[in-house]
Write a protein that holds these residues in place. Structure first.
Motif, PDB file in Angstrom:
ATOM      1  N   GLU A 118       0.810  -1.264  -0.059  1.00 58.90           N
ATOM      2  CA  GLU A 118      -0.024   0.345  -0.006  1.00 58.90           C
ATOM      3  C   GLU A 118       1.075   1.199   0.050  1.00 58.90           C
ATOM      4  N   ASN A 178      -4.449   4.993  -1.995  1.00 58.90           N
ATOM      5  CA  ASN A 178      -5.563   5.559  -1.516  1.00 58.90           C
ATOM      6  C   ASN A 178      -6.114   6.683  -2.342  1.00 58.90           C
ATOM      7  N   GLU A 210      -7.939   2.232  -3.531  1.00 63.63           N
ATOM      8  CA  GLU A 210      -8.571   1.976  -2.236  1.00 63.63           C
ATOM      9  C   GLU A 210      -9.677   3.176  -2.035  1.00 63.63           C
ATOM     10  N   ASP A 240     -11.909   0.386   1.559  1.00 66.55           N
ATOM     11  CA  ASP A 240     -11.317   0.850   2.798  1.00 66.55           C
ATOM     12  C   ASP A 240     -12.062   1.179   3.743  1.00 66.55           C
ATOM     13  N   GLU A 297      -5.796  -5.143   7.847  1.00 68.99           N
ATOM     14  CA  GLU A 297      -4.834  -4.343   8.009  1.00 68.99           C
ATOM     15  C   GLU A 297      -4.502  -3.825   9.417  1.00 68.99           C
TER      16      GLU A 297
HETATM   17 CA    CA Z   1      -5.671   2.584   2.949  1.00 68.53          CA
END
Ligand code: CA
Ligand code: C2E
Ligand code: CA
Length: 345
Positions: A118, A178, A210, A240, A297
């Protein structure tokens, strides 16, 4: 003191009076007011300053749910000033290239190999040092700066993918980027992603975006349409912060997602809080039943990892495996930990 008490009494009367119902024609109305008050002695403050102070106090009243009165206090001004400085610095930072990316490895549960990372943005401020995104993403969203910042993150991530594509051990790595709701809602978002893929030569299949539930507040159909177009170029989507907002299962069914993320707030206490354990298990079952893979996560210890593996979670990410790392350290980490290259799906 006396002035404050007196003002409070007057404001209370105004609020009560305005709150009374009244009719206009045949329609019954009810309104509320948000009042901001500032007190002053004749000590050289200008009318402009006073109005600004009262305005800030009024916004506090609005923010606390309206139909209220607040006095100005100097911390309000300090907060506004701090935000204005941060915004100014952020514009400068974009120009001076003070942002950088860190990469946090994502592990496949079945093969114990790294599938990619990520991408997490960092701000190396010349005076404040390393600023966490927690302290600037929200402001970037409010000021619109998230758009140029998000463009830069996406572009830099795609250059990284293109670089890895020629490397034996990294060519199958994917990067999760993201994307804030403000960014995704831009009319040219899809075009931008396409042109960045084209410009960098990165494969759409290696790019995972995400998205957060906040994107689903309105215009879900438009969101779905954009996702479908990008999906045709191989781009993948993760949801997310799943379960932390107002997740609607009806939306979940409509979105062309590939992955659900078990939020770190559930992972944190998964071993001690039976509710979090139940939520984590349910997210995995729900994801699988919709044909999605599920990543957890914020995995910080082997106990959490074992629990999640037992619950059939497909992938992990967290300090237990690695903190987010600069690109070169991520590459060394991947070389050290990955004897097997994960297979492309
Ligand atoms: Ca994220
Ligand atoms: P997120 O997307 O939920 O990212 C995960 C956050 O958890 C990251 O914080 C990461 O460093 C942290 N984390 C990872 N493993 C662990 C762990 O084991 N334990 C704990 N306690 N934390 C862990 P970070 O890097 O501070 O980022 C915070 C948030 O800022 C991100 O949350 C994301 O919402 C946002 N963000 C970061 N980079 C970007 C970006 O490029 N664009 C946008 N729009 N938002 C970003
Ligand atoms: Ca998250």
């Amino acid at each position: 003191m006396e002035a404050a008490a007196h003002t409070e009494a007057v404001a209370g009367k105004i609020l009560t009076t305005l709150a009374q119902e009244y009719t206009l024609g045949d329609v019954l109305f009810q309104s509320s007011a948000s009042i901001g008050v500032t007190l002053f002695k004749s000590d050289g403050v200008t009318v402009d300053d006073l109005l600004k102070q009262a305005d800030l106090a009024m916004y506090r009243s609005k923010a606390t749910g309206r139909n209220a009165m607040h006095f100005f206090d100097p911390t309000m001004q300090a907060v506004v000033l701090e935000r204005a400085l941060l915004e100014r610095d952020m514009r400068q930072a974009l120009h001076d290239k003070q942002f950088l990316l860190h990469f946090q490895p994502q592990f496949l549960a079945a093969s114990h190999t790294i599938s990619g990372a990520e991408v997490l943005v960092r701000w190396l401020h010349p005076v404040r040092g390393m600023v966490s995104p927690v302290n600037f993403i929200a402001l970037a969203e409010e000021s619109g700066l998230i758009v140029p910042l998000g463009d830069w993150v996406l572009e830099t991530a795609c250059w990284q993918l293109a670089k890895w594509a020629t490397h034996d051990q990294f060519s199958n790595f994917s990067l999760a980027v993201n994307v804030s709701a403000v960014q995704f809602r831009q009319p040219d978002f899809v075009d931008k992603v396409h042109s960045v893929l084209h410009r960098t030569g990165a494969l759409g299949q290696r790019l995972k975006l995400e998205l957060t539930e906040s994107l689903l507040v309105n215009n879900v159909q438009e969101v779905v349409e954009k996702m479908v177009v990008l999906q045709a170029s191989g781009v993948k989507f993760s949801l997310d912060d799943f379960g932390t907002g107002f997740s609607s299962l009806a939306y979940l069914k409509r979105l062309p997602l590939d992955q659900l993320i078990i939020d770190q707030s559930f992972v944190r206490d998964v071993l001690v809080d039976p509710n979090d354990a139940a939520i984590a298990r349910t997210v995995v079952t729900l994801g699988h039943s919709l044909g999605l893979n599920v990543i957890a996560e914020g995995v910080e210890n082997d106990g959490q990892r074992d629990f999640l593996a037992q619950a059939n979670c497909d992938a992990f990410q967290g300090y237990f495996f690695s903190r987010p790392l600069p690109a070169s350290e991520f590459e060394s980490f991947a070389l050290r930990s990955g004897r097997k290259v994960p297979q492309t799906n």
